[in-house]
Design a protein around this motif. Structure first.
Motif, PDB file in Angstrom:
ATOM      1  N   GLN A  10       5.322  -4.091  -0.545  1.00  0.00           N
ATOM      2  CA  GLN A  10       5.923  -4.907  -1.591  1.00  0.00           C
ATOM      3  C   GLN A  10       5.551  -6.387  -1.501  1.00  0.00           C
ATOM      4  OE1 GLN A  10       8.166  -4.234  -4.327  1.00  0.00           O
ATOM      5  NE2 GLN A  10       7.071  -2.339  -3.999  1.00  0.00           N
ATOM      6  N   CYS A  11       5.600  -6.937  -0.278  1.00  0.00           N
ATOM      7  CA  CYS A  11       5.599  -8.402  -0.182  1.00  0.00           C
ATOM      8  C   CYS A  11       4.216  -9.020  -0.154  1.00  0.00           C
ATOM      9  CB  CYS A  11       6.407  -8.853   1.030  1.00  0.00           C
ATOM     10  SG  CYS A  11       5.540  -8.626   2.592  1.00  0.00           S
ATOM     11  N   ASN A  12       3.195  -8.242   0.138  1.00  0.00           N
ATOM     12  CA  ASN A  12       1.830  -8.761   0.162  1.00  0.00           C
ATOM     13  C   ASN A  12       1.583  -9.821   1.238  1.00  0.00           C
ATOM     14  OD1 ASN A  12      -0.040  -7.764  -2.283  1.00  0.00           O
ATOM     15  ND2 ASN A  12       2.106  -7.628  -2.835  1.00  0.00           N
TER      16      ASN A  12
ATOM     17  N   ILE B 248      -1.812  -8.970   3.717  1.00  0.00           N
ATOM     18  CA  ILE B 248      -3.121  -8.689   3.122  1.00  0.00           C
ATOM     19  C   ILE B 248      -4.266  -9.222   3.973  1.00  0.00           C
ATOM     20  CG2 ILE B 248      -2.360  -8.452   0.732  1.00  0.00           C
ATOM     21  CD1 ILE B 248      -2.962 -11.358   0.283  1.00  0.00           C
TER      22      ILE B 248
ATOM     23  N   ASN C  99      -7.489  -9.116  -0.205  1.00  0.00           N
ATOM     24  CA  ASN C  99      -6.134  -8.824  -0.705  1.00  0.00           C
ATOM     25  C   ASN C  99      -5.719  -7.365  -0.504  1.00  0.00           C
ATOM     26  OD1 ASN C  99      -5.574 -11.428  -1.530  1.00  0.00           O
ATOM     27  ND2 ASN C  99      -6.375 -11.117  -3.588  1.00  0.00           N
TER      28      ASN C  99
ATOM     29  N   ARG D  65      -3.533  -4.595   1.160  1.00  0.00           N
ATOM     30  CA  ARG D  65      -2.246  -4.532   1.872  1.00  0.00           C
ATOM     31  C   ARG D  65      -2.397  -3.588   3.068  1.00  0.00           C
ATOM     32  NH1 ARG D  65       1.177  -2.735  -3.076  1.00  0.00           N
ATOM     33  NH2 ARG D  65      -0.823  -1.723  -3.435  1.00  0.00           N
TER      34      ARG D  65
END
Ligand SMILES: Cc1cc2nc3c(=O)[nH]c(=O)nc-3n(C[C@H](O)[C@H](O)[C@H](O)COP(=O)(O)OP(=O)(O)OC[C@H]3O[C@@H](n4cnc5c(N)ncnc54)[C@H](O)[C@@H]3O)c2cc1C
Lengths: 108, 385
Positions: A65-67, A70, A78, A80
């Motif tokens: 969810q929060c990234n 990455i 980017n 995850r």
């Protein structure tokens, strides 16, 4: 560090060990585990540096969810790492700042 | 009992925000009410584009020009960041017909001093190097278009107004009004009543519902527009990109799913837009629409398909039956000023808000906004939705 005896999940079963490369360093990982799990097991806590102030970030929510976790994986930025699974020979890099936009050289 | 103030502004979006900001600057006591919170409506869910060539020459373009200057001023006096960047923007055309109409359209703007041109094929890549020119056959380029940060601007207006003494009440929904002698005496909310000399309605998509409490039936409807956003990446999309039918037609009503996008200063790209008409204010998103948008994006930008979509949301945005804003004093209630349905409000809100504050306080009247008067919907007819 890995949890070998888990009170609910039980004992760790035999798994295939593979190799991934993190910022050029070779580490062992269990095939099919999240990249983030392999990194933590290898003692790596810093996954990326933030865009504005280059502060270190690592695993936070662990569920995609929060990234915060990455990284660049096989040339793609980017990614995850908490929900992307390890494959043999993966090349993982600490992501500094923004991800790659595209491959053209003459951007603005 | 709440103390009576000079003006109550209902709606803490960019339009209500700009009006409250200028009223406060002029030393008035202002209360801002929002059923949810500042920037919770369309102002916090949009693409952040400055659009020029989808507007009729006239006051809207004057507002647009003045607004760009005002945005610079807010930054210069250090009030808030706008992230305004006039990068030039393009509208996408997919066939010869659209290009031909596009040529006619931009003539109109070049004649009044804008810098527009039609780009064909590879020339489009001078503006947007990653665009797929197999699909996009042409584009209308307008140098005066660009992008900005809608959150920073909306909150900037409101925070500044609050800093200078105005009050913001979040989670305060206007439910009804008490009226006497054609004047609004009392604004009734779920948190009690508020009193003011004048009342401004800047409630965007919710305006028709609210005005029905005053037995007015404004022909202002709404739709739900969805956007998705990527993780931040290095600059790869220069300016705002919109569907060409915005420029050559009037595509605002009904359902559609067309590609329009912006890369923001922080590197994220917002990709839109799936738009559906609805009869409720549900902010859900449609699975089919979202998948279709992602597909459209990857067809248009095949080299950028690795971008990660991290959120999808929708926002409710109004459209007025005759496509004109509803802006001015009510003909029926003498202390009621309405400012709703301003299309692509971020291009014009600073100047429109400033003029509204002047009109509200000095009762000045600019003949150029005559056709926007709410009185056109106060003649008594009822409309079917
Ligand atoms: C997907 C999408 C993309 C867009 N892209 C762009 C773009 O690129 N550029 C651009 O300029 N514009 C764009 N727009 C349009 C833009 O967002 C709107 O023009 C603008 O936000 C309108 O501002 P507003 O203040 O009138 O309305 P809103 O921001 O919707 O504000 C209205 C406020 O009133 C409050 N309210 C309503 N009823 C009541 C009540 N009874 N009591 C108290 N409070 C109430 C709501 O909570 C809300 O906060 C887009 C819109 C959408 C949906």
């Amino acid at each position: 560090m890995r949890i070998k005896h888990h009170p609910i999940l039980g004992e760790i079963t035999e798994k295939k060990i593979v190799v991934i490369y993190v910022d050029g360093k070779k580490i062992e990982a269990i095939e099919g585990e999240p990249i983030a799990a392999a990194l933590l097991a290898a003692g790596i806590r810093i996954f990326r540096k933030t865009i504005k102030t280059a502060e270190p970030r690592g695993l936070y929510c662990g569920i995609g969810q929060c990234n915060d976790c990455i990284m660049e994986v096989n040339g793609v930025s980017n990614v995850r790492t908490c929900v992307t699974l390890v494959e043999d020979g993966m090349v993982v890099k600490t992501q500094v700042g923004k991800g790659k936009g595209g491959d053209l050289d003459d951007k603005y | 009992m709440n103390k009576k103030v000079d003006v109550i502004v209902i709606g803490a979006g960019v339009v209500g925000g700009a009006i409250a900001y200028y009223l406060t600057k002029k030393g008035k006591s202002v209360i801002i009410l929002d059923q949810d919170e500042a920037a919770s409506g369309a102002s916090g869910g949009n693409n952040g584009q400055i659009s020029i060539i989808d507007r009729e020459p006239g006051i809207e373009l004057d507002w647009a020009k003045e607004s760009m200057k005002l945005y610079k001023e807010y930054e210069e006096i250090d009030e808030f960041e706008t992230d305004l960047e006039l990068t030039g923007g393009i509208s996408l055309f997919y066939n010869e017909d659209e290009i031909r109409i596009g040529r006619e359209v931009i003539k109109k703007y070049n004649e009044i001093g804008y810098h527009c041109e039609i780009l064909i094929g590879e020339d489009i890549k001078k503006q947007e190097p990653y665009i797929n020119t197999e699909i996009v056959k042409g584009a209308a380029y307008c140098k005066e278009e660009g992008k900005l940060n809608p959150f920073s601007i909306t909150l900037g207006f409101i925070d500044n107004a609050v800093e200078k003494g105005s009050k913001l009440f979040n989670k305060t929904k206007v439910l009804d009004f008490k009226v006497k002698d054609n004047l609004i005496q009392e604004v009734i909310t779920n948190k009690g009543s508020f009193y003011a000399e004048k009342v401004v309605v800047a409630t965007g998509a919710w305006t028709r519902d609210l005005m029905s409490k005053l037995d007015l039936d404004y022909k202002i409807f709404y739709g739900r527009g969805s956007l998705m956003v990527t993780n931040p990446v290095e600059a790869c999309i220069k300016g705002p990109i919109v569907p060409g039918c915005f420029t050559i037609g009037t595509l605002y009503e009904g359902d559609w799913n067309l590609l329009g996008l912006t890369q923001h200063k922080n590197g994220t790209i917002t990709i839109g837009q799936d738009t559906r008409s609805f009869n409720d204010y549900n902010k859900g998103i449609s699975y089919e629409g979202t998948v279709h948008l992602a597909k459209l994006f990857s067809e248009h930008f095949p080299e950028l398909i690795n971008l990660d979509i991290i959120r999808v949301w929708s926002a409710i945005t109004p459209h007025v039956a005759d496509s004109l804003p509803i802006y001015g004093f009510s003909g029926k209630y003498h202390n009621l000023f309405v400012a709703a349905g301003l299309k692509g409000a971020f291009t014009i809100a600073p100047a429109a808000g400033k003029m509204a504050a002047d009109m509200i306080l000095e009762d000045t009247y600019d003949h150029r906004v005559e056709e926007y008067s709410p009185a056109r919907f106060e003649k008594g007819e009822k409309y079917e939705n």
